[in-house]
Design an enzyme around this catalytic site. Structure first.
Site, PDB file in Angstrom:
ATOM      1  N   ASP A  31     -36.295 -39.544 -50.379  1.00 47.05           N
ATOM      2  CA  ASP A  31     -36.170 -39.405 -51.969  1.00 47.05           C
ATOM      3  C   ASP A  31     -34.960 -40.055 -52.375  1.00 47.05           C
ATOM      4  OD1 ASP A  31     -37.424 -37.368 -54.273  1.00 47.05           O
ATOM      5  OD2 ASP A  31     -35.577 -38.067 -54.638  1.00 47.05           O
ATOM      6  N   ASN A  90     -45.235 -31.262 -57.732  1.00 46.25           N
ATOM      7  CA  ASN A  90     -44.856 -31.184 -59.122  1.00 46.25           C
ATOM      8  C   ASN A  90     -46.032 -31.497 -59.935  1.00 46.25           C
ATOM      9  OD1 ASN A  90     -42.342 -29.951 -58.749  1.00 46.25           O
ATOM     10  ND2 ASN A  90     -41.300 -31.912 -58.541  1.00 46.25           N
ATOM     11  N   ALA A  96     -41.319 -30.819 -64.168  1.00 43.06           N
ATOM     12  CA  ALA A  96     -40.229 -31.958 -64.268  1.00 43.06           C
ATOM     13  C   ALA A  96     -40.954 -33.276 -63.468  1.00 43.06           C
ATOM     14  CB  ALA A  96     -38.882 -31.729 -63.663  1.00 43.06           C
ATOM     15  N   SER A  98     -41.981 -36.454 -62.706  1.00 48.02           N
ATOM     16  CA  SER A  98     -41.472 -37.766 -63.312  1.00 48.02           C
ATOM     17  C   SER A  98     -42.365 -39.040 -63.142  1.00 48.02           C
ATOM     18  CB  SER A  98     -39.982 -38.017 -63.231  1.00 48.02           C
ATOM     19  OG  SER A  98     -39.800 -37.982 -61.798  1.00 48.02           O
ATOM     20  N   VAL A  99     -43.039 -39.021 -61.908  1.00 49.98           N
ATOM     21  CA  VAL A  99     -43.863 -40.130 -61.533  1.00 49.98           C
ATOM     22  C   VAL A  99     -45.291 -39.859 -61.393  1.00 49.98           C
ATOM     23  CG1 VAL A  99     -44.197 -41.929 -59.670  1.00 49.98           C
ATOM     24  CG2 VAL A  99     -41.759 -40.958 -60.087  1.00 49.98           C
ATOM     25  N   HIS A 103     -47.520 -37.152 -55.035  1.00 51.82           N
ATOM     26  CA  HIS A 103     -46.583 -37.333 -54.039  1.00 51.82           C
ATOM     27  C   HIS A 103     -46.263 -35.832 -53.608  1.00 51.82           C
ATOM     28  CE1 HIS A 103     -44.472 -37.394 -58.095  1.00 51.82           C
ATOM     29  NE2 HIS A 103     -43.419 -36.799 -57.401  1.00 51.82           N
ATOM     30  N   HIS A 105     -43.299 -33.586 -51.892  1.00 53.32           N
ATOM     31  CA  HIS A 105     -42.009 -33.396 -51.496  1.00 53.32           C
ATOM     32  C   HIS A 105     -42.072 -32.796 -50.097  1.00 53.32           C
ATOM     33  CE1 HIS A 105     -40.181 -34.696 -55.509  1.00 53.32           C
ATOM     34  NE2 HIS A 105     -41.151 -34.385 -56.039  1.00 53.32           N
TER      35      HIS A 105
HETATM   36  P1  AMP Z   1     -41.408 -35.644 -59.297  1.00 51.54           P
HETATM   37  O1  AMP Z   1     -40.429 -34.935 -60.244  1.00 51.54           O
HETATM   38  O2  AMP Z   1     -42.260 -34.398 -58.504  1.00 51.54           O
HETATM   39  O3  AMP Z   1     -42.352 -36.473 -60.180  1.00 51.54           O
HETATM   40  O4  AMP Z   1     -40.652 -36.609 -58.367  1.00 51.54           O
HETATM   41  C1  AMP Z   1     -40.341 -37.617 -58.502  1.00 51.54           C
HETATM   42  C2  AMP Z   1     -39.372 -38.166 -57.386  1.00 51.54           C
HETATM   43  O5  AMP Z   1     -39.394 -39.368 -57.174  1.00 51.54           O
HETATM   44  C3  AMP Z   1     -37.848 -37.572 -57.667  1.00 51.54           C
HETATM   45  O6  AMP Z   1     -37.382 -36.642 -56.767  1.00 51.54           O
HETATM   46  C4  AMP Z   1     -37.022 -38.819 -57.775  1.00 51.54           C
HETATM   47  O7  AMP Z   1     -35.804 -38.658 -57.349  1.00 51.54           O
HETATM   48  C5  AMP Z   1     -37.845 -39.820 -56.719  1.00 51.54           C
HETATM   49  N1  AMP Z   1     -37.742 -41.081 -56.897  1.00 51.54           N
HETATM   50  C6  AMP Z   1     -37.805 -41.670 -58.066  1.00 51.54           C
HETATM   51  N2  AMP Z   1     -37.871 -43.135 -57.902  1.00 51.54           N
HETATM   52  C7  AMP Z   1     -37.613 -43.321 -56.488  1.00 51.54           C
HETATM   53  C8  AMP Z   1     -37.407 -44.474 -55.660  1.00 51.54           C
HETATM   54  N3  AMP Z   1     -37.181 -45.863 -56.350  1.00 51.54           N
HETATM   55  N4  AMP Z   1     -37.386 -44.309 -54.182  1.00 51.54           N
HETATM   56  C9  AMP Z   1     -37.223 -43.020 -53.941  1.00 51.54           C
HETATM   57  N5  AMP Z   1     -37.635 -41.671 -54.640  1.00 51.54           N
HETATM   58  C10 AMP Z   1     -37.666 -41.999 -55.956  1.00 51.54           C
END
Ligand code: AMP
Length: 117
Positions: A31, A90, A96, A98-99, A103, A105
């Site tokens: 991460d 998540n 929160a 965000s992607v 995924h 964690h």
């Molecule tokens: P989530 O909040 O569960 O959607 O987690 C998304 C995670 O992706 C966060 O912990 C970010 O720090 C991580 N993240 C975002 N961009 C990148 C990237 N380019 N490389 C590695 N991790 C990333």
């Protein structure tokens, strides 16, 4: 592969990442904003939006993600009975998320406490 998906771009090699695991169905990478000494994201190579959209057809990918997480934890030295780690999906705004590419964690390397903050 979905255009404009960050994690699809990492899977495809267009966006660099610190990749620590790779198999036929998943990759794992560190991460970019770690919340623990070990913080790896395990993602399916195939685009799945999040845990709430998983269906039976995704079963092999989700199983592969759990196996990848165990492999990562063992290799990072947090898989033993005297250690331990947290696996987190998540989902949505309040978590929160965000992607929008599924995924998992994998976090550990320090006592994490419960409940999380
Ligand atoms: P989530 O909040 O569960 O959607 O987690 C998304 C995670 O992706 C966060 O912990 C970010 O720090 C991580 N993240 C975002 N961009 C990148 C990237 N380019 N490389 C590695 N991790 C990333």
């Amino acid at each position: 592969m979905v255009t404009d998906c960050l994690f699809c771009s990492i899977v495809g090699g267009e966006v660099p990442a610190d990749i620590v695991h790779s198999d036929a169905r998943t990759i794992g990478f560190r991460d970019i904003n770690p919340q623990a000494p070990v913080h790896v994201l395990v993602v399916p190579r195939r685009h799945i939006v999040n845990a709430s959209t998983v269906s039976e057809r995704d079963g092999a990918d989700v199983t592969a993600m759990l196996m990848a997480a165990k492999s990562v934890a063992d290799r990072e030295g947090i898989g033993g009975e005297d250690r331990g780690y947290r696996l987190v999906f998540n989902v949505g705004h309040d978590a929160a998320n965000s992607v929008a590419h599924l995924h998992l964690h994998v976090m550990g390397g320090r006592p994490l406490g419960w409940p999380p903050g």
